[in-house]
Design a protein around this motif. Structure first.
Motif, short mmCIF file in Angstrom:
data_model
loop_
_atom_site.label_atom_id
_atom_site.label_comp_id
_atom_site.label_asym_id
_atom_site.label_seq_id
_atom_site.Cartn_x
_atom_site.Cartn_y
_atom_site.Cartn_z
N SER A 423 15.10 6.82 -5.69
CA SER A 423 14.58 5.81 -4.86
C SER A 423 13.87 6.04 -3.57
O SER A 423 12.92 5.21 -3.23
N LEU A 424 14.24 7.07 -2.87
CA LEU A 424 13.55 7.69 -1.61
C LEU A 424 12.23 7.87 -2.08
O LEU A 424 11.05 7.67 -1.52
N ALA A 425 11.71 8.46 -3.16
CA ALA A 425 10.49 9.01 -3.81
C ALA A 425 9.82 7.44 -4.05
O ALA A 425 8.50 7.46 -3.57
N THR A 426 10.38 6.57 -4.60
CA THR A 426 9.69 5.37 -4.91
C THR A 426 9.37 4.52 -3.57
O THR A 426 8.35 4.05 -3.20
N ALA A 427 10.44 4.45 -2.56
CA ALA A 427 10.47 3.80 -1.32
C ALA A 427 9.41 4.25 -0.65
O ALA A 427 8.56 3.46 0.13
N THR A 428 9.12 5.54 -0.52
CA THR A 428 8.16 6.28 0.54
C THR A 428 6.71 6.38 -0.16
O THR A 428 5.88 6.98 0.72
N GLN A 429 6.62 5.75 -1.18
CA GLN A 429 5.17 5.93 -1.98
C GLN A 429 4.01 5.47 -1.19
O GLN A 429 3.20 5.92 -0.94
N SER A 430 4.40 4.30 -0.31
CA SER A 430 3.26 3.62 0.28
C SER A 430 2.96 4.49 1.72
O SER A 430 1.79 4.48 2.09
N LEU A 431 3.87 5.16 2.19
CA LEU A 431 3.59 6.23 3.17
C LEU A 431 2.66 7.24 2.77
O LEU A 431 1.93 7.62 3.39
N VAL A 432 3.08 7.92 1.50
CA VAL A 432 2.54 8.89 1.07
C VAL A 432 0.80 8.60 0.73
O VAL A 432 -0.11 9.07 0.90
N ASP A 433 0.74 7.15 0.04
CA ASP A 433 -0.53 6.59 -0.18
C ASP A 433 -1.35 6.32 0.87
O ASP A 433 -2.54 6.14 0.89
N GLY A 434 -0.71 6.26 1.98
CA GLY A 434 -1.59 5.79 3.27
C GLY A 434 -1.57 4.22 3.55
O GLY A 434 -2.59 3.68 4.26
N THR A 435 -0.94 3.56 2.69
CA THR A 435 -1.21 2.00 2.62
C THR A 435 -0.33 1.27 3.62
O THR A 435 -0.59 -0.01 3.78
N VAL A 436 0.56 1.80 4.12
CA VAL A 436 1.61 1.17 5.21
C VAL A 436 1.66 2.33 6.24
O VAL A 436 1.64 3.65 6.19
N THR A 437 1.70 1.80 7.57
CA THR A 437 2.10 2.35 8.68
C THR A 437 3.13 1.89 9.53
O THR A 437 3.01 0.73 10.08
N PRO A 438 4.16 2.62 9.65
CA PRO A 438 5.27 1.90 10.28
C PRO A 438 5.03 1.71 12.19
O PRO A 438 4.17 2.55 12.53
#
Length: 453
Positions: A423-438
């Motif tokens: 789940s953590l691998a899936t959830a953090t994919q957008s961070l890894v891809d650079g498509t979202v920035t918190p």
């Protein structure tokens, strides 16, 4: 009327078919657990880290060095880079981030109040100064009455630093004894930049005319080691997503007969970062740089994360995913996880966007009264503005194994733990891809660290 009904049925069928195809398309982008993380490797890693041979991975022990070498070898085998290197290396030693801390042990302490010598059993001291010789006016004095908040007073003095004599009413004896026991075990400080002392006296004296304090402490340096690895980003290499855990635990009982294996706390989290590192290295498509850090000395004050935070620019860290105790099902069900400080940034909301297709979510910390946001390594980076949160599944209000010798492999649900990692691998994919920035954490809203203890 019949045509109308048939038309609607056709529309409904088409709508359902479209929705189903869309759902299948979305779901197909999320591989199964076996495709993401090898369960056999997960079991192998946690079995070693929580095994009896490591004798509880206590800070400063030979066995924690063995654990560090194991982690370094795993990072090297995965093909990651050390923090300071520019090319992939197979030399595990380069992943070891060594540093020293100061251990402070009180040697002598005597106090007189208004000419009367105080029983040593009623004294406690936290100090970063080797010798004290106070007389009237050398220290600030404070009276904690029967109805005052002792913990709040001590916290404020600790954060302000300086030299303080604190007279504590006997109504607070139980809390005083807890502090006394903690201080008697000795203090550890990463730096002695802030020199100060708090001397506590359990006494019902309400007026202080004269006092003397004499104390001495021994300060020695000890070595500790983080294990840090890097997977450089393909496009936005200057932006870092940090996955972390702590790999230290409590060692053995005083009689040396039982082991605090620390399977859940935190061999489970350390196993997670190893296998997330393997997953992203195998994919090789991370646009942001990924950093994987196994911190030492969390159990004795978070010194690993404190040192680590000084070795890079915290403004470069987009988010910190600190994984802490994921070995058992949470109150929300097997394979689910919750995060601390969800209200402090929008990281949780961003991660949950990726979990919709898996029909799960990351939940808000269900134990706010426990102050868990400050009880793990994320707090150090949060104080620097990083969206730094801990992710856990433990039912802390019911966990009978927490900080007990029974926290071993047999107490875990490895299937639930495996699902959390997925789940953590899936959830953090957008961070890894650079498509979202918190959003960043407001540093002003994070409680400061103590200067003395």
């Amino acid at each position: 009327m019949i045509k109308k009904i048939n038309s609607n049925n056709k529309i409904n069928r088409n709508f359902k078919l479209t929705a189903l195809l869309t759902a299948l398309t979305i779901t197909s982008s999320f591989p199964s657990i076996a495709e993401i993380i090898s369960k056999e490797q997960v079991i192998s890693d946690i079995t070693y880290l929580a095994g009896d041979d490591l004798k509880g991975r206590a800070s400063f022990s030979t066995e924690i060095d063995q654990a560090a070498n194991f982690l370094a070898q795993r990072f090297a085998d995965i093909g990651l880079q050390p923090l300071k290197a520019t090319t992939t290396t197979k030399n595990p030693a380069l992943f070891l981030q060594k540093f020293t801390v100061n251990q402070i042990k009180s040697k002598t302490l005597s106090v007189t109040l208004n000419g009367q010598e105080i029983n040593p059993d009623h004294l406690a001291i936290a100090t970063t100064i080797e010798k004290l010789n106070w007389q009237q006016g050398n220290a600030k004095t404070h009276i904690v009455g029967a109805n005052d908040d002792m913990r709040k007073t001590l916290t404020q003095l600790n954060q302000s630093g300086g030299q303080h004599l604190v007279i504590i009413n006997s109504k607070h004896e139980k809390a005083f004894n807890a502090y006394q026991g903690y201080f008697n075990r000795g203090l550890t400080k990463l730096s002695l930049q802030h020199r100060g002392a708090i001397v506590m006296v359990l006494s019902d004296e309400s007026e202080l005319e004269t006092y003397t304090v004499k104390a001495s402490a021994e300060i020695t340096e000890q070595s500790l080691t983080n294990v840090v690895a890097v997977l450089p980003g393909t496009e936005r290499a200057d932006e870092i997503v940090l996955y972390s855990s702590h790999y230290d635990h409590l060692g053995m009982t005083e009689d040396g007969k039982k082991i605090y294996n620390g399977a859940d706390d935190d061999a489970s989290g350390t196993t997670a970062i190893l296998n997330l590192a393997q997953y992203y290295a195998d994919k090789g498509s991370n646009k942001r740089t990924l950093m994987f850090s196994a911190f030492t000395a969390e159990e004795i004050g978070g010194f690993g994360s404190k040192y680590f935070s000084q070795q890079l620019d915290p403004d470069d860290v987009v988010a910190m995913i600190n994984i802490e105790m994921i070995g058992k099902p949470s109150k929300f069900g097997a394979g689910t996880v919750w995060m601390t400080g969800m209200e402090r940034s929008n990281l949780g909301a961003l991660l949950n966007e990726k979990l919709v297709a898996l029909d799960t979510q990351i939940y808000q910390d269900p134990y706010p009264e426990q102050g868990l946001f400050y009880r793990s390594d994320n707090a150090t980076l949060a104080r620097l503005g990083v969206p730094a949160h801990s992710f856990s599944s433990t039912q802390l209000d019911k966990d009978q194994h927490y900080h007990q010798t029974s926290d071993d492999i047999s107490s875990l649900d490895l299937t639930s733990m495996h699902k959390v990692i997925e789940s953590l691998a899936t959830a953090t994919q957008s961070l890894v891809d650079g498509t979202v920035t918190p959003t960043r954490i407001d540093k002003e809203q994070v409680r400061a660290q103590g200067k003395i203890y």
